[in-house]
Design a protein around this motif. Structure first.
Motif, PDB file in Angstrom:
ATOM      1  N   LEU A   1      64.812 -14.665  11.513  1.00  0.00           N
ATOM      2  CA  LEU A   1      66.129 -14.328  12.037  1.00  0.00           C
ATOM      3  C   LEU A   1      66.051 -13.094  12.933  1.00  0.00           C
ATOM      4  N   ALA A   2      65.250 -12.110  12.542  1.00  0.00           N
ATOM      5  CA  ALA A   2      65.084 -10.906  13.364  1.00  0.00           C
ATOM      6  C   ALA A   2      64.459 -11.253  14.707  1.00  0.00           C
ATOM      7  N   GLU A   3      63.519 -12.199  14.717  1.00  0.00           N
ATOM      8  CA  GLU A   3      62.927 -12.642  15.982  1.00  0.00           C
ATOM      9  C   GLU A   3      63.972 -13.272  16.896  1.00  0.00           C
ATOM     10  N   LEU A   4      65.008 -13.846  16.264  1.00  0.00           N
ATOM     11  CA  LEU A   4      66.096 -14.471  17.024  1.00  0.00           C
ATOM     12  C   LEU A   4      67.194 -13.465  17.379  1.00  0.00           C
ATOM     13  N   GLY A   5      66.947 -12.194  17.040  1.00  0.00           N
ATOM     14  CA  GLY A   5      67.863 -11.131  17.452  1.00  0.00           C
ATOM     15  C   GLY A   5      68.969 -10.795  16.474  1.00  0.00           C
ATOM     16  N   VAL A   6      68.861 -11.249  15.219  1.00  0.00           N
ATOM     17  CA  VAL A   6      69.917 -11.009  14.226  1.00  0.00           C
ATOM     18  C   VAL A   6      69.316 -10.349  12.990  1.00  0.00           C
ATOM     19  N   ARG A   7      69.966  -9.344  12.478  1.00  0.00           N
ATOM     20  CA  ARG A   7      69.527  -8.673  11.247  1.00  0.00           C
ATOM     21  C   ARG A   7      70.637  -8.723  10.205  1.00  0.00           C
TER      22      ARG A   7
END
Length: 363
Positions: free
Chosen positions: A113-119
């Motif tokens: 998810l972090a790779e997709l820009g969301v934390r």
């Protein structure tokens, strides 16, 4: 977050960062949907909880880009070693799927998810929901108000989202705990096997080695007090149960990092959608653990809900489009509850016979 602040709208607000919520968030983010994930806990947990993924769920997570991480963290082909009255009786292959701690599945999905820009936004507890034709307003416990086109409650069996939406969880719950659980170390116990001890008198204890750790997940029938009431989970109780059922001298359980209890729940939400708010995973259905279908069913919910929300956000958000999720997943949830109830009954009956264990609930 700023107290009493009104934030800009997002497409989808996901409440809960377990496997269901994280799967949903990853699936939406990879489709270009703006998503935020709220988690009431202040930090990620490291508890084994649900510990198995079936091939279908693993394939779905692979499509999201998290499959390789999960395979690297997990283990396939563990052998179930069965004992009866302290004697080794038989070994049984575990079959298809992968043994992996729930926390490791969540970690892999958070990384993706972090790779997709969301934390994940930790320490964000949902307090109120209000809807209108334009979207959803979610108020947090600190007074912050968030706006979204849609909201997805993936916040577990005690779902705050479900309660705020006024959706009943229909079915039955046993009055007493049927099992105590925990993550413990057991120095000296062979980690090549999922050990399952049962006895003529009834009851038993199971110790499953969790990959990537030096701990075992313990499951056991609870101790009872003088009045026959189940005692809460504790390291001291775990040791007494181990000595009683396993009868292996010299093994001292240690370092509990998770203590819990479980009772038989067979319940399904009366509905999985109210307006622009949806339920998925344990927030929508809870069932016996036989077969290890809980985490898997939640992942399937999440992928179905991602398809529905993406369709609503990229095309006409008609009632027909929004209803597709519930029409697909509500019958599936009812079927899983009925199926796992039967599986649990088979396991309870099977373990009374020497050489039989949890594999009785695998099919």
């Amino acid at each position: 977050m700023t107290t009493n602040a009104l934030t800009a709208a997002t497409d989808v607000l996901v409440v809960g960062s377990g496997p269901t919520g994280l799967t949903l968030a990853c699936d939406l983010a990879r489709r270009g949907v703006a998503v935020r994930v709220l988690e009431r806990l202040p930090a990620p947990h490291r508890e084994s909880r649900g510990k198995g993924l079936q091939l279908e769920a693993l394939e779905l997570l692979g499509e999201l880009g998290a499959g390789d991480r999960i395979r690297a963290a997990g283990r396939t082909g563990i052998v179930l070693r069965k004992y009866f009255d302290g004697e080794h009786i038989s070994d049984t292959p575990s079959g298809a799927g992968i043994l992996v701690g729930q926390w490791q599945v969540e970690e892999a999905l958070r990384e993706r998810l972090a790779e997709l820009g969301v934390r994940v936004e930790h320490g964000a507890a949902l307090a109120a929901i209000d809807q209108d034709a334009a979207g959803v307003r979610a108020e947090l416990s600190d007074g912050t108000t968030l706006r979204a086109a849609y909201l997805a409650g993936c916040d577990g069996g005690r779902s705050t989202t479900r309660r705020l939406l006024g959706i009943p969880l229909e079915g039955s719950t046993a009055e007493e705990e049927a099992m105590v659980l925990g993550d413990v170390r057991a120095p000296g116990l062979d980690r090549e096997f999922w050990h399952q001890w049962f006895t003529t008198e009834g009851g038993g204890i199971l110790l499953c080695p969790m990959p990537g750790t030096d701990s075992f997940q313990l499951q056991a029938a609870p101790e009872r007090d003088e009045q026959g009431r189940p005692l809460p989970a504790s390291l001291e109780s775990f040791q007494r149960l181990f000595d009683r059922y396993a009868r292996v001298p010299g093994i001292r359980l240690a370092d509990p990092t998770w203590l819990s209890s479980w009772r038989v729940n067979s319940r399904v939400a009366a509905r999985m959608r109210r307006g622009r708010a949806f339920l998925a995973g344990d927030a929508a259905h809870v069932h016996p653990i036989a077969g290890g279908l809980g985490m898997n069913t939640g992942i399937q919910d999440a992928t179905a809900l991602a398809r529905t929300l993406a369709a609503a956000l990229t095309g006409p958000a008609t009632e027909e489009v929004l209803d597709t999720y519930e029409s697909e997943r509500l019958p599936a949830a009812r079927a899983v509850v009925a199926d796992t109830t039967q599986r649990y009954e088979r396991v309870v009956e099977a373990v009374r016979t020497p050489g039989h264990g949890t594999e009785a609930g695998m099919s």
